[in-house]
Scaffold this active site. Structure first.
Site, PDB file in Angstrom:
ATOM      1  N   HIS A  13      -4.093   0.244   4.293  1.00  0.00           N
ATOM      2  CA  HIS A  13      -4.491  -0.589   3.145  1.00  0.00           C
ATOM      3  C   HIS A  13      -5.828  -1.277   3.368  1.00  0.00           C
ATOM      4  O   HIS A  13      -6.146  -2.256   2.696  1.00  0.00           O
ATOM      5  CB  HIS A  13      -3.398  -1.640   2.859  1.00  0.00           C
ATOM      6  N   ASN A  25      13.576  -4.586  12.245  1.00  0.00           N
ATOM      7  CA  ASN A  25      13.373  -5.593  11.215  1.00  0.00           C
ATOM      8  C   ASN A  25      14.515  -6.609  11.327  1.00  0.00           C
ATOM      9  O   ASN A  25      15.647  -6.215  11.597  1.00  0.00           O
ATOM     10  CB  ASN A  25      13.393  -4.930   9.832  1.00  0.00           C
TER      11      ASN A  25
HETATM   12  C1  BV8 Z   1      -1.114   3.966  -4.949  1.00  0.00           C
HETATM   13  C2  BV8 Z   1      -3.676  -4.705   0.772  1.00  0.00           C
HETATM   14  C3  BV8 Z   1      -1.651   5.642  -6.566  1.00  0.00           C
HETATM   15  C4  BV8 Z   1      -4.128  -5.830  -0.109  1.00  0.00           C
HETATM   16  C5  BV8 Z   1      -1.489  -3.986  -0.057  1.00  0.00           C
HETATM   17  C6  BV8 Z   1       5.263   5.317  -5.906  1.00  0.00           C
HETATM   18  C7  BV8 Z   1       4.233   6.077  -5.359  1.00  0.00           C
HETATM   19  C8  BV8 Z   1       2.938   5.571  -5.315  1.00  0.00           C
HETATM   20  C9  BV8 Z   1       2.656   4.296  -5.803  1.00  0.00           C
HETATM   21  C10 BV8 Z   1       3.676   3.555  -6.352  1.00  0.00           C
HETATM   22  C11 BV8 Z   1       4.965   4.050  -6.398  1.00  0.00           C
HETATM   23  N1  BV8 Z   1       5.744   3.105  -6.969  1.00  0.00           N
HETATM   24  C12 BV8 Z   1       5.000   2.021  -7.257  1.00  0.00           C
HETATM   25  C13 BV8 Z   1       3.740   2.272  -6.923  1.00  0.00           C
HETATM   26  C14 BV8 Z   1       2.631   1.333  -7.113  1.00  0.00           C
HETATM   27  C15 BV8 Z   1       2.418   0.432  -5.915  1.00  0.00           C
HETATM   28  C16 BV8 Z   1       3.696  -0.061  -5.267  1.00  0.00           C
HETATM   29  O1  BV8 Z   1       4.145   0.476  -4.266  1.00  0.00           O
HETATM   30  N2  BV8 Z   1       4.258  -1.122  -5.814  1.00  0.00           N
HETATM   31  C17 BV8 Z   1       5.448  -1.716  -5.221  1.00  0.00           C
HETATM   32  C18 BV8 Z   1       5.358  -3.220  -5.338  1.00  0.00           C
HETATM   33  C19 BV8 Z   1       6.659  -1.135  -5.927  1.00  0.00           C
HETATM   34  N3  BV8 Z   1       1.632   1.133  -4.929  1.00  0.00           N
HETATM   35  C20 BV8 Z   1       0.294   1.137  -5.073  1.00  0.00           C
HETATM   36  O2  BV8 Z   1      -0.285   0.626  -6.024  1.00  0.00           O
HETATM   37  C21 BV8 Z   1      -0.499   1.815  -3.978  1.00  0.00           C
HETATM   38  N4  BV8 Z   1      -1.439   2.712  -4.617  1.00  0.00           N
HETATM   39  O3  BV8 Z   1      -0.096   4.478  -4.642  1.00  0.00           O
HETATM   40  O4  BV8 Z   1      -2.085   4.597  -5.741  1.00  0.00           O
HETATM   41  C22 BV8 Z   1      -0.800   5.053  -7.670  1.00  0.00           C
HETATM   42  C23 BV8 Z   1      -1.192   3.884  -8.315  1.00  0.00           C
HETATM   43  C24 BV8 Z   1      -0.383   3.349  -9.335  1.00  0.00           C
HETATM   44  C25 BV8 Z   1       0.812   3.963  -9.695  1.00  0.00           C
HETATM   45  C26 BV8 Z   1       1.214   5.130  -9.015  1.00  0.00           C
HETATM   46  C27 BV8 Z   1       0.410   5.672  -8.018  1.00  0.00           C
HETATM   47  C28 BV8 Z   1      -1.336   0.841  -3.199  1.00  0.00           C
HETATM   48  C29 BV8 Z   1      -0.477  -0.207  -2.558  1.00  0.00           C
HETATM   49  C30 BV8 Z   1      -1.356  -1.056  -1.609  1.00  0.00           C
HETATM   50  C31 BV8 Z   1      -1.316  -2.520  -2.027  1.00  0.00           C
HETATM   51  N5  BV8 Z   1      -2.059  -3.333  -1.037  1.00  0.00           N
HETATM   52  N6  BV8 Z   1      -2.202  -4.664   0.836  1.00  0.00           N
HETATM   53  C32 BV8 Z   1      -3.902  -7.173   0.530  1.00  0.00           C
HETATM   54  O5  BV8 Z   1      -3.249  -7.268   1.588  1.00  0.00           O
HETATM   55  O6  BV8 Z   1      -4.418  -8.152  -0.047  1.00  0.00           O
HETATM   56  S1  BV8 Z   1       0.175  -3.910   0.095  1.00  0.00           S
HETATM   57  C33 BV8 Z   1       0.792  -5.287   0.875  1.00  0.00           C
HETATM   58  O7  BV8 Z   1       2.206  -5.083   0.891  1.00  0.00           O
HETATM   59  C34 BV8 Z   1       0.439  -5.481   2.331  1.00  0.00           C
HETATM   60  O8  BV8 Z   1      -0.402  -4.499   2.871  1.00  0.00           O
HETATM   61  C35 BV8 Z   1       1.785  -5.395   3.016  1.00  0.00           C
HETATM   62  O9  BV8 Z   1       1.751  -4.926   4.284  1.00  0.00           O
HETATM   63  C36 BV8 Z   1       2.407  -4.420   2.104  1.00  0.00           C
HETATM   64  C37 BV8 Z   1       3.827  -4.070   2.266  1.00  0.00           C
HETATM   65  O10 BV8 Z   1       4.589  -5.209   2.461  1.00  0.00           O
HETATM   66  P1  BV8 Z   1       5.236  -5.415   3.908  1.00  0.00           P
HETATM   67  O11 BV8 Z   1       4.219  -5.150   4.937  1.00  0.00           O
HETATM   68  O12 BV8 Z   1       6.491  -4.638   3.965  1.00  0.00           O
HETATM   69  O13 BV8 Z   1       5.484  -6.956   3.888  1.00  0.00           O
HETATM   70  P2  BV8 Z   1       6.704  -7.701   3.217  1.00  0.00           P
HETATM   71  O14 BV8 Z   1       6.321  -9.136   3.148  1.00  0.00           O
HETATM   72  O15 BV8 Z   1       7.144  -6.991   1.998  1.00  0.00           O
HETATM   73  O16 BV8 Z   1       7.886  -7.501   4.272  1.00  0.00           O
HETATM   74  C38 BV8 Z   1       7.768  -8.070   5.545  1.00  0.00           C
HETATM   75  C39 BV8 Z   1       8.964  -7.606   6.333  1.00  0.00           C
HETATM   76  O17 BV8 Z   1       8.849  -8.147   7.638  1.00  0.00           O
HETATM   77  C40 BV8 Z   1      10.284  -8.093   5.770  1.00  0.00           C
HETATM   78  O18 BV8 Z   1      11.203  -7.005   5.724  1.00  0.00           O
HETATM   79  C41 BV8 Z   1      10.753  -9.133   6.791  1.00  0.00           C
HETATM   80  O19 BV8 Z   1      12.153  -9.123   6.945  1.00  0.00           O
HETATM   81  C42 BV8 Z   1      10.101  -8.617   8.049  1.00  0.00           C
HETATM   82  N7  BV8 Z   1       9.862  -9.614   9.078  1.00  0.00           N
HETATM   83  C43 BV8 Z   1       9.704 -10.959   8.956  1.00  0.00           C
HETATM   84  N8  BV8 Z   1       9.517 -11.496  10.189  1.00  0.00           N
HETATM   85  C44 BV8 Z   1       9.549 -10.468  11.090  1.00  0.00           C
HETATM   86  C45 BV8 Z   1       9.764  -9.273  10.381  1.00  0.00           C
HETATM   87  N9  BV8 Z   1       9.857  -8.073  10.990  1.00  0.00           N
HETATM   88  C46 BV8 Z   1       9.736  -8.053  12.335  1.00  0.00           C
HETATM   89  N10 BV8 Z   1       9.525  -9.158  13.081  1.00  0.00           N
HETATM   90  C47 BV8 Z   1       9.434 -10.376  12.497  1.00  0.00           C
HETATM   91  N11 BV8 Z   1       9.242 -11.478  13.258  1.00  0.00           N
END
Ligand code: BV8
Length: 246
Positions: A123, A215
């Site tokens: 990303h 996780n």
């Molecule tokens: C795209 C940069 C083509 C910016 C980020 C299907 C296929 C393709 C795309 C999609 C699809 N379905 C939906 C989509 C669209 C979208 C998407 O996925 N939406 C989600 C919300 C459903 N995807 C996109 O838009 C991607 N582009 O595919 O282009 C396209 C476009 C549109 C439609 C179709 C296709 C681009 C996505 C990139 C977004 N940019 N980051 C910035 O940072 O400012 S994503 C952002 O979320 C971060 O990078 C982050 O890393 C990422 C994922 O989140 P996580 O890392 O998992 O973090 P989260 O907080 O969710 O979870 C943390 C976890 O850690 C938890 O489980 C927690 O329990 C755990 N944890 C906590 N403490 C600890 C721990 N684990 C271990 N140790 C600990 N101590």
């Protein structure tokens, strides 16, 4: 209280025998460095904003100054953060297996600061700035409310992939090729909600790899993994790497 959990011998054996290990990390691996996770509570001022809105082209178009303020806040926070034992354990893993592909969804650069030399930044990176018109990497006067490109005067933007934007082709291809080739896949600290990153684990499973989730709580994909180690990355990964090294 000891955070260590029992690691099944079969996971240790799978990593010891692996020709190629692929690791995907998410915001959770940086949580113990004090970097808020994406879905975790945003601190103070930012609590009332939706990161999905701020990290999007529409959000930037609507209020570029607000988005720049958010990214500056995150840059300052990350600059003060240090890699934690989880980042360092993955840096050490590269010397314990024949081939390691490390893919991160994070934009904080902490894997590199921990010593990992080859990191696929799926990303992008918080500290890279690009011209919104040309897409090229630029150096800007970071004190301006909305910095501009020195070449063409267009607005500058953080060099990250926003929601609705496509992943850089080399990052996408390299990551999915590694997931399809690896023998063991580790998914660490990600809620497995964001695609296409979350599709990497499925690609590894389809190719016959052993897939392990690390996780502290169940995620969207937990049931699809061969193993789920419910613990913090900062405790589980050092234990895992130490067990392989023995
Ligand atoms: C795209 C940069 C083509 C910016 C980020 C299907 C296929 C393709 C795309 C999609 C699809 N379905 C939906 C989509 C669209 C979208 C998407 O996925 N939406 C989600 C919300 C459903 N995807 C996109 O838009 C991607 N582009 O595919 O282009 C396209 C476009 C549109 C439609 C179709 C296709 C681009 C996505 C990139 C977004 N940019 N980051 C910035 O940072 O400012 S994503 C952002 O979320 C971060 O990078 C982050 O890393 C990422 C994922 O989140 P996580 O890392 O998992 O973090 P989260 O907080 O969710 O979870 C943390 C976890 O850690 C938890 O489980 C927690 O329990 C755990 N944890 C906590 N403490 C600890 C721990 N684990 C271990 N140790 C600990 N101590």
């Amino acid at each position: 209280m000891s955070e260590s959990i029992d690691i099944p011998d079969s996971i240790i054996a799978a990593l010891r025998d692996a020709r190629h290990v692929c690791v995907l990390t998410g915001a959770g691996i940086s949580a113990e460095s004090g970097v808020p996770t994406f879905r975790g509570a945003q601190d103070g001022l930012w609590a009332k904003f939706d990161p999905y809105e701020l990290a999007s082209p529409a959000g930037f178009e609507r209020d570029p100054a607000l988005v720049w303020r958010w990214y500056r806040w995150r840059r300052e926070l990350v600059a003060k953060a240090e890699p934690n034992p989880a980042h360092r354990a993955l840096a050490k893993l590269s010397s314990l297996v024949p081939r390691l592909t490390l893919v991160t969804q994070n934009v904080d650069g902490l894997h590199q600061r921990a010593g990992s030399r080859q990191v696929i930044e799926f990303h992008g990176n918080l500290f890279v700035t690009r011209c919104i018109a040309e897409g090229c990497v630029i150096d800007v006067d970071d004190t301006a409310e909305v910095p501009v490109c020195p070449n063409c005067g267009a607005a500058a933007r953080p060099g990250v992939v926003w929601f609705g934007e496509t992943i850089a082709e080399h990052a996408l291809n390299e990551s999915f090729a590694a997931a399809a080739d690896c023998d063991t896949f580790l998914s660490v600290g990600t809620s497995s909600l964001v695609y296409p990153a979350a599709g990497l684990a499925e690609a590894a499973t389809d190719a016959g790899a052993i897939v392990v989730e690390i996780n502290p709580e169940p995620t969207e994909l937990s049931s699809a993994f061969n193993f789920t180690l419910q613990g913090k990355a900062g405790s589980v990964l050092p234990d895992l790497i130490e067990s392989i090294a023995l």
